[in-house]
Write an enzyme that holds these catalytic residues in place. Structure first.
Site, PDB file in Angstrom:
ATOM      1  N   ASP A  13      -5.262  -7.183  -0.366  1.00 48.95           N
ATOM      2  CA  ASP A  13      -6.007  -6.132  -1.077  1.00 48.95           C
ATOM      3  C   ASP A  13      -7.094  -6.828  -1.560  1.00 48.95           C
ATOM      4  O   ASP A  13      -7.371  -7.910  -1.857  1.00 48.95           O
ATOM      5  CB  ASP A  13      -5.083  -5.024  -1.896  1.00 48.95           C
ATOM      6  N   HIS A  14      -7.782  -6.039  -2.745  1.00 45.87           N
ATOM      7  CA  HIS A  14      -9.004  -6.328  -3.397  1.00 45.87           C
ATOM      8  C   HIS A  14      -8.643  -7.597  -4.222  1.00 45.87           C
ATOM      9  O   HIS A  14      -9.358  -8.385  -4.807  1.00 45.87           O
ATOM     10  CB  HIS A  14      -9.535  -5.422  -4.211  1.00 45.87           C
ATOM     11  N   CYS A  70      -1.644 -10.064  -2.620  1.00 48.86           N
ATOM     12  CA  CYS A  70      -2.179  -9.112  -3.441  1.00 48.86           C
ATOM     13  C   CYS A  70      -2.369  -9.298  -5.047  1.00 48.86           C
ATOM     14  O   CYS A  70      -2.221 -10.806  -5.054  1.00 48.86           O
ATOM     15  CB  CYS A  70      -1.180  -7.724  -3.279  1.00 48.86           C
ATOM     16  N   THR A  72       0.076  -9.649  -6.953  1.00 46.35           N
ATOM     17  CA  THR A  72       1.524 -10.188  -7.431  1.00 46.35           C
ATOM     18  C   THR A  72       2.239 -11.004  -6.285  1.00 46.35           C
ATOM     19  O   THR A  72       3.163 -11.605  -6.359  1.00 46.35           O
ATOM     20  CB  THR A  72       2.407  -9.281  -8.189  1.00 46.35           C
ATOM     21  N   GLY A  73       1.930 -10.469  -4.870  1.00 44.61           N
ATOM     22  CA  GLY A  73       2.553 -10.338  -4.003  1.00 44.61           C
ATOM     23  C   GLY A  73       3.878  -9.721  -3.734  1.00 44.61           C
ATOM     24  O   GLY A  73       4.301  -9.490  -2.707  1.00 44.61           O
ATOM     25  N   GLY A  75       4.250  -6.147  -3.904  1.00 47.14           N
ATOM     26  CA  GLY A  75       3.776  -4.956  -3.578  1.00 47.14           C
ATOM     27  C   GLY A  75       3.751  -5.136  -1.753  1.00 47.14           C
ATOM     28  O   GLY A  75       4.351  -4.418  -1.166  1.00 47.14           O
ATOM     29  N   HIS A 104      15.715 -21.760   5.395  1.00 48.88           N
ATOM     30  CA  HIS A 104      16.905 -20.863   5.127  1.00 48.88           C
ATOM     31  C   HIS A 104      16.870 -19.467   5.753  1.00 48.88           C
ATOM     32  O   HIS A 104      17.724 -19.001   6.329  1.00 48.88           O
ATOM     33  CB  HIS A 104      17.643 -21.062   3.774  1.00 48.88           C
ATOM     34  N   ARG A 115      -2.904 -13.281  -8.864  1.00 41.33           N
ATOM     35  CA  ARG A 115      -2.997 -13.117 -10.601  1.00 41.33           C
ATOM     36  C   ARG A 115      -1.970 -14.017 -11.137  1.00 41.33           C
ATOM     37  O   ARG A 115      -1.833 -14.071 -12.251  1.00 41.33           O
ATOM     38  CB  ARG A 115      -3.047 -11.698 -10.883  1.00 41.33           C
ATOM     39  N   ARG A 139      25.108 -21.041   9.896  1.00 40.62           N
ATOM     40  CA  ARG A 139      25.376 -20.179   8.673  1.00 40.62           C
ATOM     41  C   ARG A 139      24.004 -19.465   8.457  1.00 40.62           C
ATOM     42  O   ARG A 139      24.206 -18.401   7.983  1.00 40.62           O
ATOM     43  CB  ARG A 139      26.019 -21.115   7.666  1.00 40.62           C
ATOM     44  N   HIS A 140      23.070 -20.180   8.741  1.00 42.51           N
ATOM     45  CA  HIS A 140      21.627 -19.328   8.364  1.00 42.51           C
ATOM     46  C   HIS A 140      21.400 -18.096   9.565  1.00 42.51           C
ATOM     47  O   HIS A 140      21.157 -17.052   8.941  1.00 42.51           O
ATOM     48  CB  HIS A 140      20.536 -20.339   8.694  1.00 42.51           C
ATOM     49  N   ARG A 143      23.702 -15.215   8.692  1.00 44.83           N
ATOM     50  CA  ARG A 143      23.310 -14.379   7.619  1.00 44.83           C
ATOM     51  C   ARG A 143      22.003 -13.637   8.089  1.00 44.83           C
ATOM     52  O   ARG A 143      21.787 -12.653   7.609  1.00 44.83           O
ATOM     53  CB  ARG A 143      22.981 -15.353   6.518  1.00 44.83           C
TER      54      ARG A 143
HETATM   55  C1  RB5 Z   1      -3.631  -3.851  -7.494  1.00 43.94           C
HETATM   56  O1  RB5 Z   1      -4.279  -3.583  -8.798  1.00 43.94           O
HETATM   57  C2  RB5 Z   1      -2.210  -4.561  -7.545  1.00 43.94           C
HETATM   58  O2  RB5 Z   1      -1.353  -3.363  -8.100  1.00 43.94           O
HETATM   59  C3  RB5 Z   1      -1.721  -4.991  -6.323  1.00 43.94           C
HETATM   60  O3  RB5 Z   1      -2.648  -6.016  -6.017  1.00 43.94           O
HETATM   61  C4  RB5 Z   1      -0.350  -5.573  -6.586  1.00 43.94           C
HETATM   62  O4  RB5 Z   1      -0.208  -6.505  -7.245  1.00 43.94           O
HETATM   63  C5  RB5 Z   1       0.795  -4.854  -6.058  1.00 43.94           C
HETATM   64  O5  RB5 Z   1       1.736  -5.273  -5.904  1.00 43.94           O
END
Ligand code: RB5
Length: 148
Positions: A13-14, A70, A72-73, A75, A104, A115, A139-140, A143
């Site tokens: 995303d942006h 994104c 945080t990764g 979402g 695994h 970020r 085992r992997h 699961r």
């Molecule tokens: C966008 O502002 C932010 O919410 C998105 O990139 C992401 O971090 C969501 O999980």
């Protein structure tokens, strides 16, 4: 350094656009074919749309693995993991997470938060993810078969 995957789909995303550009160069320098599925501008966008693009490319076998970036990764991973056969791993901690996610969990999508992780650690994490093989042990597999 031998990549496991020859074709990788990538999207962001942006919030993940700068890192996506770096990753495309890194992957192409390893002779990996990259499917860039957006976003292409800094305009605010919705991560589920881009997670869906990468999921679709894996399910259509247009790519063997995916990368989603994104802020945080998180979402991206939530959106991608709703789909059967998708194993999306958030690896902001770095190379240990990436190695274990592949070895695994046979993760097929790497999720990162631009970020939360610096560019050098992100690049190391990408390289670890695409060069680590799944440990094809009973085992992997047992699961993973419980979460198809
Ligand atoms: C966008 O502002 C932010 O919410 C998105 O990139 C992401 O971090 C969501 O999980």
């Amino acid at each position: 350094m031998t990549p496991i995957f020859k074709k990788v789909a990538i999207a962001c995303d942006h919030a993940g656009l700068p890192l996506k550009k770096v990753f495309i160069k890194t992957l192409e320098s390893l002779n990996i074919t990259v499917l860039d599925l957006g976003t292409f501008t800094e305009e605010s966008s919705d991560y589920p749309d881009y997670a869906q693009h990468v999921v679709t490319s894996l399910r259509n076998e247009e790519a063997q693995a995916g990368v989603l970036i994104c802020g945080t990764g998180i979402g991206m991973s939530i959106a991608a993991n709703r789909h059967s056969g998708i194993r999306a791993a958030v690896c902001n901690e770095g190379t240990t997470s990436a190695r274990l996610a592949r070895a695994h969990n046979n993760a097929n999508i790497l999720c990162l938060g631009e970020r939360l992780i610096g560019p050098e650690a992100a690049k190391d994490t990408l390289l670890t993810f695409i060069t680590t093989a799944f440990e094809n042990e009973e085992r992997h597999l047992r699961r993973l078969n419980k979460i198809i």
